[in-house]
Design an enzyme around this catalytic site. Structure first.
Site, short mmCIF file in Angstrom:
data_model
loop_
_atom_site.label_atom_id
_atom_site.label_comp_id
_atom_site.label_asym_id
_atom_site.label_seq_id
_atom_site.Cartn_x
_atom_site.Cartn_y
_atom_site.Cartn_z
N GLU A 1 0.80 -1.23 0.00
CA GLU A 1 0.00 0.00 0.00
C GLU A 1 0.84 1.27 0.00
O GLU A 1 0.35 2.34 -0.35
CB GLU A 1 -0.98 0.01 1.18
CG GLU A 1 -0.35 0.16 2.55
CD GLU A 1 0.12 -1.17 3.11
OE1 GLU A 1 0.49 -1.20 4.29
OE2 GLU A 1 0.13 -2.16 2.37
N ASP B 1 6.16 -1.40 7.22
CA ASP B 1 6.29 -0.39 6.16
C ASP B 1 7.08 0.84 6.60
O ASP B 1 7.51 1.62 5.76
CB ASP B 1 4.90 0.06 5.69
CG ASP B 1 4.34 -0.84 4.60
OD1 ASP B 1 5.15 -1.51 3.93
OD2 ASP B 1 3.12 -0.87 4.42
N ASP C 1 15.84 20.40 -30.34
CA ASP C 1 15.42 21.72 -29.86
C ASP C 1 14.74 22.58 -30.90
O ASP C 1 14.44 23.74 -30.65
CB ASP C 1 16.63 22.48 -29.29
CG ASP C 1 17.73 22.68 -30.34
OD1 ASP C 1 17.55 22.22 -31.49
OD2 ASP C 1 18.77 23.28 -30.00
N ASP D 1 20.12 15.14 -32.44
CA ASP D 1 20.60 15.99 -33.52
C ASP D 1 22.11 16.15 -33.34
O ASP D 1 22.66 15.88 -32.27
CB ASP D 1 19.88 17.34 -33.45
CG ASP D 1 20.16 18.21 -34.66
OD1 ASP D 1 20.67 17.67 -35.66
OD2 ASP D 1 19.89 19.42 -34.60
#
Length: 852
Positions: free
Chosen positions: A293, A698, A601, A335
Site C-alpha cells: 500500500e 512499512d 530543440d 541531432d
C-alpha cells in the site's frame, strides 16, 4: 471548460469578421500594444491565460488524497464492520493505524511535491508581446485580451487572436481541426458565419507556427479560447510509459493473487463455521497485508528525489514518470548541432561558382540573413556576425519564409526605392534545393547557362567540402518586378546561382568519451541530422560513431516500415532527414522493442519528441519543442544526460527494492496465515494485529528512496519483468512460509501456546522476518557487502526494538498480545537468523538462474 466565477467573461462577437481597426477599437487597444498598467488590470479582470487555474498545494487536500487510497478505503470499511458488530476497540485500532499510516505517507509526499513544483516553475513558455510600443518577452500565462503578440516559426500560439499582419504564415492546427497539413493564415477578415477551419485570419491557442511571421491581436485567453472550451476532449491522456505499463501489469498480477487467496480463505473459514465478522475482517486484513500500500508514496518520493538530484545536474523534469523511463532507455537519438558538435557554427568562407572567395556572395548572404524575420538559426547567426558592413542602405520589400519542404528562404531587397531599378530576390538554402530553382550561373566572365557540366562541377566541389566536414549552403539571386506579393511557386525560379557558403561546427571536446560512456551504460547513440550524408559521416568518424552505415533521406523513403525497422537498428547516422522522417525512425526503433529517447530543440524535432519514449529538449529550444519534451536541459550536453540516466536507474532500482521486499515477505506471511487458519481452532492473527504488523513493517520503507544502489544495477538498462517479479514472489514467499511453519511448530508443539500467546509469537516472528528480508533482498550481493542507507538502517533497528517490546507494554492486552517467556523470544529470534541465512542462499541461486 468553464471560466472561473471570479473572472469576467471575454466576449467580442464574431471578431474574425471585423477588420483590424474595428477589432483594435473593440478591445480598447492600439498598434503600440497595451500600457503595462492596463495589462495588469486586465489580468486581474480576466484571469491568467491558462486552461486550468493551478491550485495552491493544500496540506488538507494532500492528506485527504492519502485517505482516499483504495486500500485505505478497504480498511475504513473494515472499521465500519467492527463498529456495527460492537467491536469498538478493534474499530478504534484500525482507524488509528489508518490515520498514522496516511500521515506518514502525507509528510513524505508533501515535502517531495513542494520540491517538484519549484523545479517545474523554472520552465515556462514565454511569448513576445508589444506593450507601450516596446517588444517584451513575458510568460504566456500573463497575456490578456488586447495584447499584440509577435509569432514566428516554432512559436506555440499562446491565445486566440486575429492577425493584424502576416507573411507566408502557416499554422499547424491539427490539434483542433484534425487537418493533416499546415494551413495558411492571412490578415483579412473572414465571413461572419465562418466555421473554425474557415477563419483564416485567426490563430488558435495550442496550435503551432510552421513557417512565416505574424502580428496577432489577442482576443480570447485561457478557458475562453477554442482550445479551452473543448479541453476536456482534447487533453488526451499521455501515452503510457514503459514504467507505467509495468506498474499496471504488476497491479493486475497482485489483484488476481489477492482475489484468489482471500476468496478461498473466506469460503473455507465460513464452511468451518468460524465467526462471520472475525472471518470477514481477517480476509480483509489479508488482502491489505499482501498489497504494497505504500507503493504510490514510495514511487512519488523516489521520483521527486530523482527530479531534485537531476535538477542539480541541470536537468528539469517536466513529467515525473519519465525519470524511470530514462533509466530504461537503450537507444538515444540526437541531432548533431550543439550535442555532438560545439553548436557555435562559424562561417568559414563565402565562395563563388569557381570556389574562390567572393565579397559579392558574402554581401548577398548577409542581406538574406539580416533581413529575414523568421526563426533564427545558427547559420544565420554566423552570417550576421559579418552583416553590418554589407546591409547599409537596403530596404526589405518582402520575405518568403523558410519551410522544411523547400528548404529555402528568400527576401526581396531594394537599394534605391523610387529609382526605377528593379529589386532583387535573394534566396539561401540547401544546395540541392537552390540548384533546383537556378537556370544560370554567375561567373567572372558573365552569366552562363547552368548545364550538366556546371552541375557536375558544383557537385564535385560540394562532395569535396562536405567530406571535410563543412556544411555547404547555396546562394541565388534574380531581379524581380515590384509587386504586392511574392511567392515561392511564382518567383523562386529561373534564378542565377551565385556561389557557396561554407560553415564549420567542430565536434565538442570529449564528446567521443561521452559517447563511449553512454555505450558502457548500454545506450546506443544514433545521430539524426538535416545535414547531408557526407558531413554526417565526417562528424561520425570524428567522434567514434560507426560511420560505415549512413542512411540518407532518399534511401529512407525507399524503405517500407518493416524494412526500416530492420535497417534502423544497424544504422548509426541518418542524414538529410525531414521532421516526418525523424518520426518514422523513432517508430521503427520502438517497434523493435527498444526504449527510445530523442533529443532536439527545433520545430522540426517536435514530432519525434512526442513519438519517443523519452523526449529531451533544452531551455533555449523553440516553444513547441519544450512543450513536447519530458526533460528540459539547462545546458545542451550529453554528459548531463549520463547523470540523468544513472539517476533514473537508481530510482527504478529503489522502487523494485520495495516491491521485492513486500511481495516476498508479505506474500509468504499471508500465505502462511491463510493455511494456518484452516487447521487452527482460532485465527492465527487478529485483523488488528495483521494491520499493525503491516504498518510497522512499512516504516523502514520510508528510507528506501534514499538507499544506496549497487553500481552494477546502473550499468545497463533494466525494464519491468512481470514474470521475474512473479517468480521472485513465489520462490521467496515459499521460503518465508517454510520458516513461518517452523515458528508454528515451535509455538504449538513446544510452547503449547494458546490463542493469545500463539498470536503474539507469530506476530513477533513474522515482523522480524519482514525486517530482515528487506535488508537481504535490497542487494544482489551478500547483504554485508552492500551497506544500506542510514535512514533505512535506523528505521529498521527502531521497528525491531518496538517488536521485541510490544508484548510487554501496558496496552499490549488491548492489541491481543501477551508477554512471552525469554526462551521463546530467543527461539523466535534464532528462527529469524536462520531465515536470513536461507534467503541469502536462495538469493544467490535465484540470480544465478535468473541473472536479468
Amino acid at each position: 471548460m468553464k471560466m472561473p466565477a471570479k473572472y469576467k467573461a471575454q466576449s467580442v462577437e464574431k471578431y474574425w469578421s471585423l477588420d483590424s481597426a474595428a477589432l483594435i477599437k473593440a478591445l480598447k487597444s492600439n498598434q503600440d500594444g497595451l500600457p503595462e498598467k492596463e495589462a495588469a488590470d486586465r489580468l486581474s479582470l480576466y484571469g491568467p491565460n491558462a486552461l486550468t487555474q493551478r491550485r495552491q498545494f493544500s496540506a488538507i487536500r494532500a492528506f485527504l488524497s492519502q485517505v482516499g487510497n483504495p486500500l485505505v478505503l478497504v480498511l475504513i470499511f473494515a472499521a465500519a464492520v467492527s463498529l456495527l458488530a460492537g467491536e469498538w476497540i478493534d474499530a478504534g485500532i484500525v482507524i488509528v493505524i489508518v490515520l498514522i499510516s496516511s500521515l506518514l505517507s502525507f509528510l513524505q509526499e508533501y515535502s517531495a511535491s513542494h520540491a517538484v513544483e519549484e523545479l517545474r516553475s523554472k520552465i515556462t513558455i514565454k511569448t513576445t508581446v508589444i506593450r507601450d510600443g516596446k517588444e517584451n518577452e513575458i510568460p504566456a500565462q500573463n497575456l490578456v485580451p488586447g495584447d499584440i503578440v509577435l509569432l514566428s516559426s516554432g512559436s506555440l500560439v499562446p491565445a486566440d487572436g486575429a492577425l493584424l499582419s502576416a507573411n507566408s504564415f502557416y499554422v499547424n492546427q491539427a490539434v483542433l481541426t484534425g487537418e493533416t497539413f499546415p494551413v495558411e493564415k492571412r490578415a483579412a477578415p473572414s465571413g461572419e458565419m465562418a466555421t473554425l477551419t474557415e477563419q483564416t485570419n485567426v490563430a488558435f491557442m495550442g496550435t503551432n507556427v510552421r513557417s512565416g511571421t505574424a502580428r496577432m491581436l489577442v482576443v480570447q485567453t485561457g478557458a475562453a479560447t477554442q482550445y479551452g472550451r473543448i479541453a476536456g476532449s482534447l487533453l488526451e491522456k499521455p501515452e503510457e510509459t514503459e514504467f507505467e505499463r509495468g506498474i499496471r501489469g504488476f497491479g493486475l498480477l497482485l489483484t488476481r493473487i489477492v482475489l484468489v487467496l482471500v476468496l478461498a480463505v473466506l469460503a473455507v473459514n465460513l464452511l468451518l463455521k468460524k465467526p462471520i465478522i472475525d472471518t470477514l475482517l481477517f480476509a480483509i486484513a489479508l488482502a491489505v497485508g499482501i498489497a504494497p500500500e505504500l507503493l504510490p508514496a514510495i514511487m512519488n518520493i523516489n521520483l521527486s528525489k530523482g527530479a531534485q538530484a537531476m535538477a542539480k545536474s541541470g536537468v528539469i523534469v517536466r513529467r515525473l514518470n519519465a525519470i524511470e523511463n530514462l533509466g530504461s532507455m537503450d537507444i538515444l537519438c540526437t541531432d548533431k548541432t550543439g550535442t555532438i558538435t560545439q553548436g557555435v557554427v562559424n562561417l568559414d568562407s563565402a565562395l563563388d561558382y569557381q570556389g574562390k572567395p567572393s565579397d559579392e556572395v558574402m554581401r548577398w548572404a548577409c542581406l538574406n540573413a539580416s533581413l529575414q524575420t523568421g526563426i533564427r538559426n545558427p547559420l544565420d547567426e554566423a552570417i550576421m556576425r559579418q552583416a553590418q558592413k554589407h546591409t547599409a542602405g537596403m530596404d526589405k520589400l518582402a520575405e518568403i519564409p523558410f519551410d522544411f519542404t523547400r528548404k529555402r528562404l528568400s527576401v526581396v531587397v531594394d537599394k534605391d526605392p523610387g529609382s526605377g531599378v528593379e529589386p532583387f530576390l535573394i534566396t539561401k538554402g540547401a544546395l540541392e534545393n537552390i540548384l533546383a530553382v537556378c537556370s544560370i550561373v554567375k561567373t567572372a566572365e558573365g552569366d552562363r547557362a547552368l548545364d550538366k557540366n556546371g552541375l557536375d562541377r558544383i557537385n564535385q566541389q560540394f562532395t569535396q567540402w562536405s567530406g571535410q566536414g563543412f556544411r555547404v549552403v547555396g546562394i541565388a539571386v534574380k531581379p524581380v518586378a515590384r509587386q504586392e506579393k511574392y511567392s515561392a511557386a511564382d518567383d523562386e525560379q529561373g534564378m542565377a546561382f551565385m556561389g557557396f557558403l561554407l560553415f564549420f561546427d567542430p565536434p565538442k571536446e570529449g564528446v567521443a568519451q561521452t559517447i563511449a560512456g553512454l555505450k558502457e551504460l548500454g545506450v546506443d547513440v544514433k545521430v539524426i541530422t538535416g545535414d547531408n550524408h557526407l558531413v554526417a559521416r565526417h562528424v561520425a568518424q570524428a567522434v567514434g560513431l560507426a560511420s560505415d552505415r549512413v542512411l540518407s533521406a532518399k534511401e529512407l523513403d525507399a524503405l517500407s516500415n518493416d524494412a526500416l525497422t530492420r535497417v534502423a537498428l544497424e544504422t548509426s547516422v541518418f542524414a538529410g532527414v525531414d521532421p516526418n522522417q525523424k518520426e518514422r525512425i523513432i517508430h521503427a526503433l520502438k517497434r523493435s522493442g527498444h526504449v527510445v529517447g530523442y533529443m532536439g530543440d527545433g520545430i522540426n524535432d517536435a514530432p519525434a519528441l512526442i513519438s519517443a519514449d523519452i523526449g529531451i529538449s533544452v531551455d533555449t529550444a523553440v516553444d513547441v519543442a519544450k512543450e513536447a519534451a519530458d526533460f528540459v536541459l539547462l545546458k545542451k550536453d550529453l554528459n548531463v544526460l549520463i547523470a540523468g540516466i544513472r539517476e533514473g536507474r537508481r530510482t527504478f532500482a529503489n522502487t523494485l527494492k520495495y516491491i521485492y521486499t513486500t511481495i516476498s515477505a508479505n506474500f509468504g506471511n499471508m500465505l502462511s496465515m491463510a493455511g494456518a487458519s484452516l487447521f487452527l481452532p482460532f485465527l492465527p492473527l487478529l485483523a488488528k494485529q495483521i494491520l499493525l504488523n503491516n504498518f510497522l513493517s512499512d516504516i523502514p520503507a520510508i528510507g528506501v528512496p534514499g538507499d544506496a544502489v549497487d553500481p552494477e544495477l546502473v550499468e545497463k538498462p533494466r525494464q519491468w519483468n512481470l514474470r521475474g517479479i512473479r517468480n521472485f514472489m513465489i520462490i521467496f514467499g515459499l521460503v518465508s512460509s517454510l520458516f513461518d511453519y517452523a515458528a508454528f511448530g515451535l509455538l504449538m508443539l513446544v510452547a503449547r501456546a494458546k490463542e493469545p500467546m500463539f498470536q503474539t509469537g507469530w506476530f513477533v516472528e513474522s515482523l522480524l522476518t519482514e525486517l530482515v528480508v528487506a535488508l537481504v533482498v535490497r542487494t544482489r550481493r551478500l547483504s554485508w557487502q552492500s551497506r544500506p542507507g542510514r535512514l533505512l538502517m535506523i528505521l529498521t533497528l527502531f521497528v525491531a526494538v518496538v517488536t521485541f517490546a510490544l508484548p510487554y507494554l501496558p496496552f499490549a492486552g488491548i492489541l491481543g498480545f501477551t508477554p512471552l517467556p525469554a526462551w521463546l523470544m530467543l527461539s523466535l529470534a534464532a528462527i529469524t537468523v536462520l531465515y536470513a541465512g536461507a534467503v541469502e542462499i536462495t538469493k544467490k541461486m535465484y540470480y544465478r538462474r535468473f541473472p536479468g
